[in-house]
Scaffold this motif. Structure first.
Motif, PDB file in Angstrom:
ATOM      1  N   THR A  89      68.016  10.275  21.468  1.00 29.88           N
ATOM      2  CA  THR A  89      67.924   9.255  20.696  1.00 29.88           C
ATOM      3  C   THR A  89      66.586   8.031  21.265  1.00 29.88           C
ATOM      4  OG1 THR A  89      69.947   8.981  21.003  1.00 29.88           O
ATOM      5  CG2 THR A  89      69.308   6.902  20.317  1.00 29.88           C
ATOM      6  N   LEU A  90      66.422   7.948  22.514  1.00 33.17           N
ATOM      7  CA  LEU A  90      65.027   7.083  23.091  1.00 33.17           C
ATOM      8  C   LEU A  90      63.678   7.490  22.511  1.00 33.17           C
ATOM      9  CD1 LEU A  90      64.751   4.268  24.342  1.00 33.17           C
ATOM     10  CD2 LEU A  90      64.470   6.278  26.658  1.00 33.17           C
ATOM     11  N   ALA A  91      63.511   8.682  22.748  1.00 33.74           N
ATOM     12  CA  ALA A  91      62.004   8.972  21.571  1.00 33.74           C
ATOM     13  C   ALA A  91      62.319   8.571  20.099  1.00 33.74           C
ATOM     14  CB  ALA A  91      61.771  10.492  22.418  1.00 33.74           C
ATOM     15  N   LEU A  92      63.188   8.621  19.532  1.00 27.46           N
ATOM     16  CA  LEU A  92      63.047   9.606  18.082  1.00 27.46           C
ATOM     17  C   LEU A  92      63.321   8.265  17.672  1.00 27.46           C
ATOM     18  CD1 LEU A  92      65.841  12.117  17.116  1.00 27.46           C
ATOM     19  CD2 LEU A  92      63.386  11.905  16.713  1.00 27.46           C
ATOM     20  N   GLY A  93      64.064   6.807  18.022  1.00 26.51           N
ATOM     21  CA  GLY A  93      64.449   5.417  17.762  1.00 26.51           C
ATOM     22  C   GLY A  93      63.099   4.096  18.219  1.00 26.51           C
ATOM     23  N   CYS A  94      62.089   5.047  19.336  1.00 28.11           N
ATOM     24  CA  CYS A  94      61.383   4.602  19.507  1.00 28.11           C
ATOM     25  C   CYS A  94      59.926   4.965  18.811  1.00 28.11           C
ATOM     26  CB  CYS A  94      60.235   4.548  21.241  1.00 28.11           C
ATOM     27  SG  CYS A  94      61.470   3.591  22.422  1.00 28.11           S
ATOM     28  N   TYR A  95      59.923   5.901  18.719  1.00 28.15           N
ATOM     29  CA  TYR A  95      59.090   6.115  17.555  1.00 28.15           C
ATOM     30  C   TYR A  95      58.925   5.927  15.877  1.00 28.15           C
ATOM     31  CZ  TYR A  95      55.981   9.654  15.175  1.00 28.15           C
ATOM     32  OH  TYR A  95      54.921  10.849  14.069  1.00 28.15           O
ATOM     33  N   THR A  96      60.300   5.937  15.322  1.00 28.09           N
ATOM     34  CA  THR A  96      60.547   5.532  14.146  1.00 28.09           C
ATOM     35  C   THR A  96      59.919   3.928  14.102  1.00 28.09           C
ATOM     36  OG1 THR A  96      62.063   7.691  13.992  1.00 28.09           O
ATOM     37  CG2 THR A  96      62.444   5.392  12.254  1.00 28.09           C
ATOM     38  N   SER A  97      60.618   3.373  15.259  1.00 29.23           N
ATOM     39  CA  SER A  97      60.552   2.190  15.150  1.00 29.23           C
ATOM     40  C   SER A  97      59.175   1.492  14.448  1.00 29.23           C
ATOM     41  CB  SER A  97      61.230   1.359  16.353  1.00 29.23           C
ATOM     42  OG  SER A  97      60.228   1.289  16.995  1.00 29.23           O
ATOM     43  N   ALA A  98      57.989   2.286  14.672  1.00 32.94           N
ATOM     44  CA  ALA A  98      56.585   1.806  15.055  1.00 32.94           C
ATOM     45  C   ALA A  98      56.423   1.464  12.836  1.00 32.94           C
ATOM     46  CB  ALA A  98      55.367   2.324  14.998  1.00 32.94           C
ATOM     47  N   PHE A  99      57.442   2.210  12.683  1.00 31.46           N
ATOM     48  CA  PHE A  99      57.020   3.073  11.306  1.00 31.46           C
ATOM     49  C   PHE A  99      58.139   1.948  10.546  1.00 31.46           C
ATOM     50  CE2 PHE A  99      56.083   6.911  12.944  1.00 31.46           C
ATOM     51  CZ  PHE A  99      55.043   7.214  11.856  1.00 31.46           C
ATOM     52  N   VAL A 100      59.331   1.535  10.562  1.00 32.01           N
ATOM     53  CA  VAL A 100      60.481   0.446  10.218  1.00 32.01           C
ATOM     54  C   VAL A 100      59.013  -0.652  10.342  1.00 32.01           C
ATOM     55  CG1 VAL A 100      62.258  -0.099  10.655  1.00 32.01           C
ATOM     56  CG2 VAL A 100      62.481   2.002  10.833  1.00 32.01           C
ATOM     57  N   CYS A 101      58.871  -1.365  11.402  1.00 34.33           N
ATOM     58  CA  CYS A 101      58.051  -2.603  11.520  1.00 34.33           C
ATOM     59  C   CYS A 101      56.805  -1.865  10.442  1.00 34.33           C
ATOM     60  CB  CYS A 101      57.265  -2.975  13.281  1.00 34.33           C
ATOM     61  SG  CYS A 101      56.281  -3.955  13.138  1.00 34.33           S
ATOM     62  N   GLU A 102      56.382  -1.527  10.262  1.00 33.32           N
ATOM     63  CA  GLU A 102      55.359  -1.807   9.630  1.00 33.32           C
ATOM     64  C   GLU A 102      56.060  -1.809   7.623  1.00 33.32           C
ATOM     65  OE1 GLU A 102      51.886  -1.539   9.870  1.00 33.32           O
ATOM     66  OE2 GLU A 102      53.048  -2.636  11.365  1.00 33.32           O
ATOM     67  N   ALA A 103      56.989  -0.586   7.223  1.00 32.88           N
ATOM     68  CA  ALA A 103      57.764  -1.195   6.054  1.00 32.88           C
ATOM     69  C   ALA A 103      58.164  -2.524   5.766  1.00 32.88           C
ATOM     70  CB  ALA A 103      59.168   0.178   6.012  1.00 32.88           C
ATOM     71  N   VAL A 104      58.613  -2.662   6.984  1.00 35.12           N
ATOM     72  CA  VAL A 104      59.762  -4.737   6.754  1.00 35.12           C
ATOM     73  C   VAL A 104      58.605  -5.126   6.306  1.00 35.12           C
ATOM     74  CG1 VAL A 104      60.629  -6.185   8.112  1.00 35.12           C
ATOM     75  CG2 VAL A 104      61.514  -4.058   8.590  1.00 35.12           C
ATOM     76  N   ARG A 105      56.907  -5.259   7.589  1.00 32.40           N
ATOM     77  CA  ARG A 105      55.894  -5.642   7.505  1.00 32.40           C
ATOM     78  C   ARG A 105      55.175  -5.946   6.760  1.00 32.40           C
ATOM     79  NH1 ARG A 105      50.528  -6.546   9.691  1.00 32.40           N
ATOM     80  NH2 ARG A 105      50.002  -4.321   9.094  1.00 32.40           N
ATOM     81  N   SER A 106      55.446  -4.897   5.465  1.00 29.38           N
ATOM     82  CA  SER A 106      54.594  -4.851   3.758  1.00 29.38           C
ATOM     83  C   SER A 106      55.878  -5.441   3.589  1.00 29.38           C
ATOM     84  CB  SER A 106      54.768  -3.443   3.841  1.00 29.38           C
ATOM     85  OG  SER A 106      53.790  -2.786   4.189  1.00 29.38           O
ATOM     86  N   GLY A 107      57.358  -5.733   3.542  1.00 35.84           N
ATOM     87  CA  GLY A 107      58.124  -6.023   2.581  1.00 35.84           C
ATOM     88  C   GLY A 107      57.810  -8.067   2.355  1.00 35.84           C
ATOM     89  N   ILE A 108      57.620  -8.424   3.636  1.00 31.45           N
ATOM     90  CA  ILE A 108      56.865  -9.248   4.634  1.00 31.45           C
ATOM     91  C   ILE A 108      56.518 -10.443   3.383  1.00 31.45           C
ATOM     92  CG2 ILE A 108      56.518 -11.204   6.356  1.00 31.45           C
ATOM     93  CD1 ILE A 108      59.131  -9.252   7.692  1.00 31.45           C
ATOM     94  N   ASN A 109      55.075  -9.412   3.204  1.00 37.69           N
ATOM     95  CA  ASN A 109      54.337  -9.732   2.475  1.00 37.69           C
ATOM     96  C   ASN A 109      54.262  -9.872   1.694  1.00 37.69           C
ATOM     97  OD1 ASN A 109      52.741  -9.436   5.906  1.00 37.69           O
ATOM     98  ND2 ASN A 109      51.647  -7.513   5.485  1.00 37.69           N
ATOM     99  N   THR A 110      55.132  -8.887   0.718  1.00 38.83           N
ATOM    100  CA  THR A 110      55.449  -9.639  -0.211  1.00 38.83           C
ATOM    101  C   THR A 110      55.877 -11.378  -0.810  1.00 38.83           C
ATOM    102  OG1 THR A 110      57.941  -8.556  -1.313  1.00 38.83           O
ATOM    103  CG2 THR A 110      55.560  -7.359  -1.138  1.00 38.83           C
ATOM    104  N   VAL A 111      56.688 -11.269   0.075  1.00 43.13           N
ATOM    105  CA  VAL A 111      57.840 -12.973  -0.074  1.00 43.13           C
ATOM    106  C   VAL A 111      56.253 -14.441  -0.292  1.00 43.13           C
ATOM    107  CG1 VAL A 111      59.093 -14.413   1.239  1.00 43.13           C
ATOM    108  CG2 VAL A 111      59.268 -12.261   1.276  1.00 43.13           C
ATOM    109  N   PRO A 112      56.633 -14.660  -0.787  1.00 43.59           N
ATOM    110  CA  PRO A 112      55.239 -15.864  -1.129  1.00 43.59           C
ATOM    111  C   PRO A 112      55.632 -16.748   0.433  1.00 43.59           C
ATOM    112  CG  PRO A 112      56.527 -15.585  -3.773  1.00 43.59           C
ATOM    113  CD  PRO A 112      57.802 -14.658  -2.407  1.00 43.59           C
ATOM    114  N   LEU A 113      54.281 -17.094   0.142  1.00 40.69           N
ATOM    115  CA  LEU A 113      54.051 -18.227   1.658  1.00 40.69           C
ATOM    116  C   LEU A 113      54.966 -18.975   0.860  1.00 40.69           C
ATOM    117  CD1 LEU A 113      52.492 -18.140   4.242  1.00 40.69           C
ATOM    118  CD2 LEU A 113      50.756 -19.002   2.719  1.00 40.69           C
ATOM    119  N   GLY A 114      54.492 -19.849   0.176  1.00 49.37           N
ATOM    120  CA  GLY A 114      55.132 -20.802   0.193  1.00 49.37           C
ATOM    121  C   GLY A 114      56.714 -21.048   0.243  1.00 49.37           C
ATOM    122  N   GLN A 115      57.810 -20.587   0.722  1.00 53.19           N
ATOM    123  CA  GLN A 115      59.077 -20.119   0.595  1.00 53.19           C
ATOM    124  C   GLN A 115      58.960 -20.465   2.502  1.00 53.19           C
ATOM    125  OE1 GLN A 115      61.749 -19.403  -0.638  1.00 53.19           O
ATOM    126  NE2 GLN A 115      60.476 -18.705  -2.890  1.00 53.19           N
TER     127      GLN A 115
END
Length: 215
Positions: A89-115
Motif C-alpha cells: 500500500t505504501l509503495a502503490l500509494g506514494c507512486y500514485t500520489s505523484a500522478f494525483v498531484c499533477e491531475a489536481v494541479r492541472s484542475g487548479i490551473n483551470t480556476v480563474p486567478l481572480g477567484q
C-alpha cells in the motif's frame, strides 16, 4: 469453467485482496496527492521545492523499484515487522500520489486567478482559499483524469502479488504453477479486473453527473 468453481475460494481471496489493496492505496494516494499539490502551489519556496522533488522523483522511478525499496529497505531501516499489505500500500500509494498531484494541479490551473485574489482580499488564508474556493471548483475538471489514474492503480497492484500479497496476479501464478489450464485462469482473472475497473469508472461517472447537476 471448472477452474473457477473448483478454485472459487482462491479467486475470491485474490479478488478481495486486489480490491482491498486498490482501495487502501487509492485513499493514501488521494491524501498524499492533495497534500503535495498544496505544497506545489504554496507561496513558501521550501514547500514548493519539496512538492516538485516528490513528483519528479516518483513519476520517474519504476514502480518495481519502489516495491523493492518498500520491502527490503523500509522494514530493515524504519519499521521492522511491517506487513506485506502495508508495504505494498505504501509503495502503490506514494507512486500514485505523484500522478494525483499533477491531475489536481492541472484542475487548479483551470480556476480563474481572480477567484483566489478575491478570497485573499477578504482576508482568507492560503489554506482557506485552497480548501474553500479553489479545490471545490477544480473538482469537476479533476475527476476524469483521476478515474484513469485509479484504474491504472488497479492494474499496477498486480506487482504486489510478487511480494507475498494475496491478490489476483498471485492467485493466477499459483494456479498456473499447479498445471491448471492457463487460458481459463487468465480469463477469470481478467474478468475480475474488469469488474473492479468498471466499478471505478462508474463511480467517477456518477460523481461527474452529480457535480453537473449541482452546477
Amino acid at each position: 469453467m471448472n477452474v473457477l468453481f473448483d478454485h472459487l475460494p482462491e479467486f475470491r481471496d485474490g479478488f478481495l485482496g486486489t480490491l482491498r489493496l486498490t482501495g487502501l492505496s487509492a485513499a493514501l494516494a488521494l491524501v498524499l496527492g492533495i497534500l503535495i499539490v498544496a505544497f506545489r502551489v504554496s507561496p513558501v519556496p521550501p514547500l514548493r521545492a519539496f512538492g516538485t522533488a516528490w513528483v519528479t522523483l516518483l513519476r520517474n522511478t519504476p514502480l518495481t523499484l519502489l516495491f523493492l525499496i518498500a520491502f527490503f529497505v523500509v522494514p530493515q531501516v524504519f519499521f521492522p515487522g511491517t506487513s506485506p499489505e502495508t508495504l505494498a500500500t505504501l509503495a502503490l500509494g506514494c507512486y500514485t500520489s505523484a500522478f494525483v498531484c499533477e491531475a489536481v494541479r492541472s484542475g487548479i490551473n483551470t480556476v480563474p486567478l481572480g477567484q483566489a485574489e478575491a478570497a485573499r482580499s477578504l482576508g482568507m488564508t492560503f489554506s482557506q482559499t485552497l480548501r474553500l474556493i479553489v479545490l471545490p471548483q477544480a473538482t469537476r475538471t479533476v475527476l476524469p483524469p483521476l478515474s484513469s489514474i485509479f484504474i491504472a492503480l488497479t492494474k499496477n497492484s498486480a506487482i504486489a502479488g510478487a511480494f507475498s500479497n494475496t491478490e489476483l496476479f498471485n492467485v493466477s501464478k499459483d494456479l498456473s504453477d499447479r498445471g491448471l489450464a492457463i487460458g481459463w485462469i487468465f480469463l477469470w482473472v481478467a474478468l475480475c479486473y474488469l469488474v473492479i475497473t468498471f466499478a471505478i469508472s462508474g463511480l467517477f461517472r456518477l460523481l461527474e453527473h452529480r457535480l453537473e447537476v449541482a452546477r
